[in-house]
Enzyme design. Sequence first.
Site, mmCIF file in Angstrom:
data_model
loop_
_atom_site.group_PDB
_atom_site.id
_atom_site.type_symbol
_atom_site.label_atom_id
_atom_site.label_comp_id
_atom_site.label_asym_id
_atom_site.label_seq_id
_atom_site.Cartn_x
_atom_site.Cartn_y
_atom_site.Cartn_z
ATOM 1 N N LYS A 213 12.448 28.617 157.358
ATOM 2 C CA LYS A 213 11.145 29.118 157.808
ATOM 3 C C LYS A 213 10.185 27.973 158.159
ATOM 4 C CE LYS A 213 11.527 33.478 155.236
ATOM 5 N NZ LYS A 213 10.773 34.523 154.462
ATOM 6 N N TYR B 130 11.862 41.855 161.427
ATOM 7 C CA TYR B 130 11.399 42.388 160.141
ATOM 8 C C TYR B 130 11.003 43.860 160.237
ATOM 9 C CZ TYR B 130 11.477 37.811 157.820
ATOM 10 O OH TYR B 130 11.872 36.633 157.235
ATOM 11 N N PHE C 16 2.637 43.727 153.299
ATOM 12 C CA PHE C 16 2.719 42.300 153.624
ATOM 13 C C PHE C 16 3.211 42.037 155.039
ATOM 14 C CE2 PHE C 16 6.682 43.434 151.335
ATOM 15 C CZ PHE C 16 7.634 43.073 152.273
ATOM 16 N N ARG D 185 22.452 33.752 148.958
ATOM 17 C CA ARG D 185 21.319 34.317 148.205
ATOM 18 C C ARG D 185 21.156 33.609 146.863
ATOM 19 N NH1 ARG D 185 18.955 38.528 150.446
ATOM 20 N NH2 ARG D 185 18.205 39.472 148.513
ATOM 21 N N THR E 235 13.113 35.816 145.873
ATOM 22 C CA THR E 235 12.169 35.853 147.006
ATOM 23 C C THR E 235 10.850 35.171 146.655
ATOM 24 O OG1 THR E 235 13.134 37.966 147.644
ATOM 25 C CG2 THR E 235 11.023 37.412 148.633
ATOM 26 N N ARG F 126 14.385 27.863 146.959
ATOM 27 C CA ARG F 126 12.993 28.320 146.897
ATOM 28 C C ARG F 126 12.237 27.669 145.743
ATOM 29 N NH1 ARG F 126 14.831 34.325 148.604
ATOM 30 N NH2 ARG F 126 14.205 34.288 150.803
ATOM 31 N N ASN G 293 8.305 30.980 151.848
ATOM 32 C CA ASN G 293 9.347 30.838 150.821
ATOM 33 C C ASN G 293 10.609 30.138 151.353
ATOM 34 O OD1 ASN G 293 10.350 32.971 152.298
ATOM 35 N ND2 ASN G 293 10.836 34.252 150.533
ATOM 36 N N HIS H 212 15.218 32.456 154.721
ATOM 37 C CA HIS H 212 15.627 33.862 154.723
ATOM 38 C C HIS H 212 17.144 33.894 154.721
ATOM 39 C CE1 HIS H 212 16.212 38.038 155.942
ATOM 40 N NE2 HIS H 212 17.134 37.563 156.762
ATOM 41 N N GLU I 120 21.624 40.883 162.162
ATOM 42 C CA GLU I 120 20.760 39.704 162.295
ATOM 43 C C GLU I 120 21.440 38.606 163.123
ATOM 44 O OE1 GLU I 120 18.336 40.470 158.109
ATOM 45 O OE2 GLU I 120 19.569 38.670 158.297
#
Length: 140
Positions: free
Chosen positions: A10, A50, A58, A86, A92, A103, A113, A116, A127
């Site tokens: 990100k 998203y 959010f 993950r 998250t 993270r 964060n 993704h 995706e």
Amino acid sequence: AIERTFSIIKPDAVAKNVIGQIYSRFESNGLKIIAARMTQLSRAEAEQFYAIHRERPFFNDLVKFMISGPVMVQVLEGEDAIRKNRELMGATDPQKAEKGTIRADFADSIDANAVHGSDAPETAAVEISCFFPTLEIYTR
Ligand code: CMP
């Protein structure tokens, strides 16, 4: 089983100059980068990506953040890639992420964060196809 998962580094992590450090974690944990590109998402792309969160409170802040600077998008391949990625990312919310996760080490807030990662095989497939045509995925 060998899986593919979709990953985004990100804007916060790109700005912090830690793309390489994050890639190292993928590579040293058996995840191979088989497609990658730097891009700045348009509002439409971020909203579509998203879309599942459109009704969440959010959503607007998330989209605003995701278009605030360039991101790295990549496809990772490896044994159990979705779960493994993950695990490497951590929770998250970086405040809740386990020590040593991406993270915990690089993220500042629940929006900023750092990364993704797809949460299931179905979302991974969707995706990946959003960002990479088959021709841009290099298996060897
Ligand atoms: P990501 O895995 O990219 O998917 C949706 C993103 O929404 C998530 O990471 C967070 O960055 C962001 N987000 C912001 N607030 C929340 C929240 N309360 N719960 C889940 N995700 C949130």
